[in-house]
Every structure is written in C-alpha cells, then in structure tokens.
Scaffold this active site. Structure first.
Site, short mmCIF file in Angstrom:
data_model
loop_
_atom_site.label_atom_id
_atom_site.label_comp_id
_atom_site.label_asym_id
_atom_site.label_seq_id
_atom_site.Cartn_x
_atom_site.Cartn_y
_atom_site.Cartn_z
N ARG A 212 -27.99 -53.83 -25.83
CA ARG A 212 -28.98 -52.78 -26.12
C ARG A 212 -30.09 -53.27 -27.06
O ARG A 212 -30.59 -52.54 -27.91
CB ARG A 212 -28.31 -51.55 -26.74
CG ARG A 212 -27.31 -50.87 -25.84
CD ARG A 212 -27.93 -50.28 -24.59
NE ARG A 212 -26.92 -49.65 -23.77
CZ ARG A 212 -26.19 -50.27 -22.84
NH1 ARG A 212 -26.41 -51.55 -22.56
NH2 ARG A 212 -25.29 -49.63 -22.14
N SER B 196 -25.77 -41.67 -24.44
CA SER B 196 -24.96 -42.15 -25.57
C SER B 196 -25.81 -42.22 -26.83
O SER B 196 -26.85 -42.88 -26.83
CB SER B 196 -24.41 -43.54 -25.27
OG SER B 196 -23.51 -43.45 -24.20
N GLU C 158 -27.94 -45.89 -30.95
CA GLU C 158 -28.63 -46.56 -29.84
C GLU C 158 -30.00 -45.90 -29.65
O GLU C 158 -30.98 -46.55 -29.30
CB GLU C 158 -27.79 -46.42 -28.56
CG GLU C 158 -28.49 -46.97 -27.34
CD GLU C 158 -27.74 -46.69 -26.04
OE1 GLU C 158 -26.49 -46.77 -26.03
OE2 GLU C 158 -28.42 -46.41 -25.03
C1 LIG Z 1 -28.13 -38.50 -19.20
C2 LIG Z 1 -28.47 -39.86 -19.72
C3 LIG Z 1 -27.73 -40.97 -19.30
C4 LIG Z 1 -28.05 -42.25 -19.78
N1 LIG Z 1 -27.32 -43.33 -19.33
C5 LIG Z 1 -27.62 -44.57 -19.78
C6 LIG Z 1 -26.88 -45.72 -19.32
O1 LIG Z 1 -26.00 -45.63 -18.48
N2 LIG Z 1 -27.21 -46.93 -19.84
C7 LIG Z 1 -28.22 -47.09 -20.76
O2 LIG Z 1 -28.48 -48.21 -21.20
N3 LIG Z 1 -28.93 -46.02 -21.20
C8 LIG Z 1 -28.66 -44.78 -20.74
N4 LIG Z 1 -29.39 -43.71 -21.18
C9 LIG Z 1 -30.47 -43.91 -22.18
C10 LIG Z 1 -31.87 -44.10 -21.56
O3 LIG Z 1 -31.98 -43.46 -20.32
C11 LIG Z 1 -32.21 -45.57 -21.36
O4 LIG Z 1 -32.15 -46.24 -22.58
C12 LIG Z 1 -33.60 -45.77 -20.73
O5 LIG Z 1 -33.71 -47.09 -20.26
C13 LIG Z 1 -34.75 -45.45 -21.69
O6 LIG Z 1 -35.98 -45.51 -20.97
P1 LIG Z 1 -37.18 -44.52 -21.33
O7 LIG Z 1 -38.33 -44.87 -20.50
O8 LIG Z 1 -36.71 -43.11 -21.26
O9 LIG Z 1 -37.43 -44.92 -22.84
P2 LIG Z 1 -38.11 -43.97 -23.96
O10 LIG Z 1 -37.07 -43.01 -24.43
O11 LIG Z 1 -39.37 -43.44 -23.44
O12 LIG Z 1 -38.37 -45.02 -25.11
C14 LIG Z 1 -37.30 -45.63 -25.80
C15 LIG Z 1 -37.86 -46.73 -26.69
O13 LIG Z 1 -38.46 -47.72 -25.87
C16 LIG Z 1 -39.80 -47.95 -26.28
N5 LIG Z 1 -40.58 -48.21 -25.06
C17 LIG Z 1 -40.60 -47.46 -23.93
N6 LIG Z 1 -41.46 -47.98 -23.05
C18 LIG Z 1 -42.00 -49.09 -23.64
C19 LIG Z 1 -42.96 -50.06 -23.22
N7 LIG Z 1 -43.56 -50.02 -22.02
N8 LIG Z 1 -43.28 -51.06 -24.09
C20 LIG Z 1 -42.69 -51.13 -25.32
N9 LIG Z 1 -41.78 -50.23 -25.76
C21 LIG Z 1 -41.44 -49.23 -24.93
C22 LIG Z 1 -40.24 -46.67 -26.97
O14 LIG Z 1 -41.28 -46.92 -27.90
C23 LIG Z 1 -38.95 -46.24 -27.64
O15 LIG Z 1 -38.80 -46.88 -28.90
C24 LIG Z 1 -29.11 -42.42 -20.71
C25 LIG Z 1 -29.87 -41.30 -21.12
C26 LIG Z 1 -29.56 -40.04 -20.62
C27 LIG Z 1 -30.40 -38.87 -21.05
#
Ligand SMILES: Cc1cc2nc3c(=O)[nH]c(=O)nc-3n(C[C@H](O)[C@H](O)[C@H](O)COP(=O)(O)OP(=O)(O)OC[C@H]3O[C@@H](n4cnc5c(N)ncnc54)[C@H](O)[C@@H]3O)c2cc1C
Length: 291
Positions: A163, A212, A282
C-alpha cells in the site's frame, strides 16, 4: 490556455465514498491529459495550493474543507496496442473493464470491482486477491507541479511496497498516465471476476465507506486485531466499525471527520493495549493541517 472551469465553494463530501468533507475554496474537473498544465498554471498564478484526487474511495476530507484548488481527475483515454495498455490516470476500473471485455488480453482480472481511478490505485499500490499494482504496471507518467514537465518512471523505480509508492513521498508529482503490459495467454489471468464479486458481496459491507481503514500489519489482519480488542461494532458519532468486516468504517450519513479521527485513535489505543501492535491508517487523511 484551454477553457478552464473553476468553481467556488464546492462541498467535498459529494465526491468521496465516505461522504465527508467541507467546502473546497476552488474546485475543477480535469478531463483531458494536457489540461493539467493549464490547471497548475492557474493555481500558480492565483497562489493557491492544490490537491488532486480520483475516485475519492481511499481518503478522508476535512470537515473544514480545503483552502485551495481541489482537482478531480476524470481523464479517461484508453489505448491498447500489441498488448500494451495505455490509460489516463483518471480512468475508473469500471470503464477499463468495459473497454477490455471484448479484447483477448489477460492480467488485470484481480482488480475488477475495485472502486476509484487507476491513478489512485497506482499511488497507493492497491492490491486485490493477491495481486498488487506493482505486479501489473509497466510504467507511469507524472507531471511535476513545480516545473510543469512530464516524466516517465518504470515500475521498478517507483518504490512500491505494501500500500505504498514513492508518490506518497513526492506530493509535487501528479500521476497522469499508466501503462500495463498484458498477456494474450488466458493462463496468465489473475483470477475470476465473478468469484471476486461474490467474495466482496459476502465479506464486505455496503454503504458509505473507504474500504479497509487500517493497513494489515505483517502476518496479521487489522480486522482480526480490531475484533479481538473488542472494537468490532464500536461507534463514535455517525461512524461505526462494520459488524461484517471490523476494518471497514461505515458512515450512517451523519458522520464527520472528527468522528472518524476519534474512532481511529480509540481503535489504535485498544489494539496497542491488547495486542501490542500499532495500527496504521491505509486511508489518506487529508485533514485540516492543509487549511
Ligand atoms: C468498498 C471499497 C472496497 C475497497 N477495496 C479495496 C481493495 O480490495 N484493495 C485496495 O487496495 N483498496 C481497496 N479500496 C480502497 C480504494 O478503492 C483504493 O485504494 C483505490 O485504488 C483508490 O483510488 P481513488 O482513485 O479512489 O483514490 P482517491 O481516494 O481519489 O485518492 C487517494 C490518494 O491518492 C492520491 N491520488 C489519487 N489520484 C492521484 C494521481 N493521479 N496522482 C497523484 N496522487 C493521486 C490522492 O491525492 C489521495 O492521497 C476499497 C475502497 C472501498 C470504498
């Protein structure tokens, strides 16, 4: 300069899966790859700090909002050539799998059902069902917010860990594009998306959540530790640890950043006392420190 639409006083709770967060002073949607340069120039000229996000599924915005320009990444170009898949970082996994469904390429199946954007997944080295982003990425392009120049990094040079990627240590780098090397051999698939969907349905609660909340400590599970410390189902204000999966925080719709932070601290303390392990979030806590 392209025709930028900069909005004011936009509630961030409408753009994240936790449904928490006060107003952004300024807010814009980044739609085309190169447009980020104009957006960054605008921020520089107006002396505003920036924050970029994708799906908002792994972050906690502040109740106080954000005193600067929040950039919602909705870039979405996809190209597949000779099994090399090039995607804009704002692309959602849903759209990516929609694109891939009639293509005979394999390797990304494990990520079906993952919320959020490809850029967010690369930033946090998201992992699903035993496969992490570091296992499937070929390279990443980012723009440096200081110089406004684009650079590419091979996956091996991104300091991926559980992560973690080095992008967490370089906030001036915004991920703009990602390349995946796919296979044409069906045996190289990373699992069955239908099984994964069933697994998520059975094990994970529905609702306003970031998934998580804590990272799993080495050799253990945060969910197990939370449960054994008597914290499963614990509620602070509008936020409760799920009865289905103790590491999922659920917002009943009234929860605030402060509720989440208090529940987080209560759990860290309880697990430390009972199990001698310090849990680490996380979820990216964006927080009032930026305001
Ligand atoms: C129901 C549910 C299930 C999930 N299951 C999993 C799982 O199985 N495995 C897992 O790893 N995670 C899981 N997650 C967590 C999440 O979905 C992942 O971490 C996902 O990859 C985050 O992507 P995002 O675009 O939503 O990030 P965001 O929430 O939009 O951003 C998260 C962080 O990333 C940074 N960021 C985003 N885009 C960029 C970019 N282009 N450049 C630089 N920084 C950036 C942001 O500034 C922020 O600090 C889950 C979440 C939910 C709600």
């Amino acid at each position: 300069m392209s025709d930028l639409k900069i909005q004011e006083n936009i509630e961030l709770k409408n753009f994240c899966t936790f449904a928490i967060g006060g107003p952004a002073k300024f807010f814009t949607v980044w739609k085309q790859h190169d447009e980020i340069v104009d957006i960054l120039k605008w921020a520089k000229e107006n002396h505003e700090q920036i924050f970029v996000f994708g799906g908002g599924s792994n972050l906690l915005f502040s109740d106080a909002g954000f005193n600067g320009l929040v950039i919602r990444n909705m870039t979405s170009q996809i190209e597949l050539e000779n099994r090399l898949l090039k995607v804009d970082s704002g692309l959602s996994w849903v759209r990516l799998f929609n694109f891939l469904k009639d293509k005979d390429v394999y390797g990304l199946e494990a990520f079906s059902g993952l919320p959020g954007s490809i850029g967010g997944a690369a930033y946090g080295n998201a992992g699903c069902h035993g496969t992490e982003m570091k296992d499937v990425l070929e390279k990443v392009e980012y723009v440096d917010t200081d110089t406004l120049e684009f650079h590419e990094l091979e996956a091996k040079d991104i300091g991926f860990n559980y992560r973690h990627s080095e992008f967490k240590e370089y906030p001036e780098r915004i991920i703009t594009r990602v390349w995946f090397r796919l296979s044409d051999n069906p045996d190289d698939n990373t699992g069955d998306p239908h099984e994964f969907a069933e697994f998520r349905k059975a094990k994970q609660p529905q609702g306003l959540t970031t998934g998580s909340f804590f990272k799993n400590p080495e050799g253990d599970y945060a969910g197990r530790l939370i449960e054994s410390s008597g914290m499963k189902g614990r509620k602070v204000g509008g936020i409760q640890t799920s009865d289905k999966h103790a590491n999922f925080f659920l917002n009943d719709g009234t929860g605030t950043e402060q509720d989440v932070l208090e529940l987080k601290d209560t759990i860290i303390q309880a697990v430390k006392e009972k199990e001698g392990i310090e849990l680490e979030p996380e979820v990216q806590i964006i927080g009032s420190r930026l305001n």
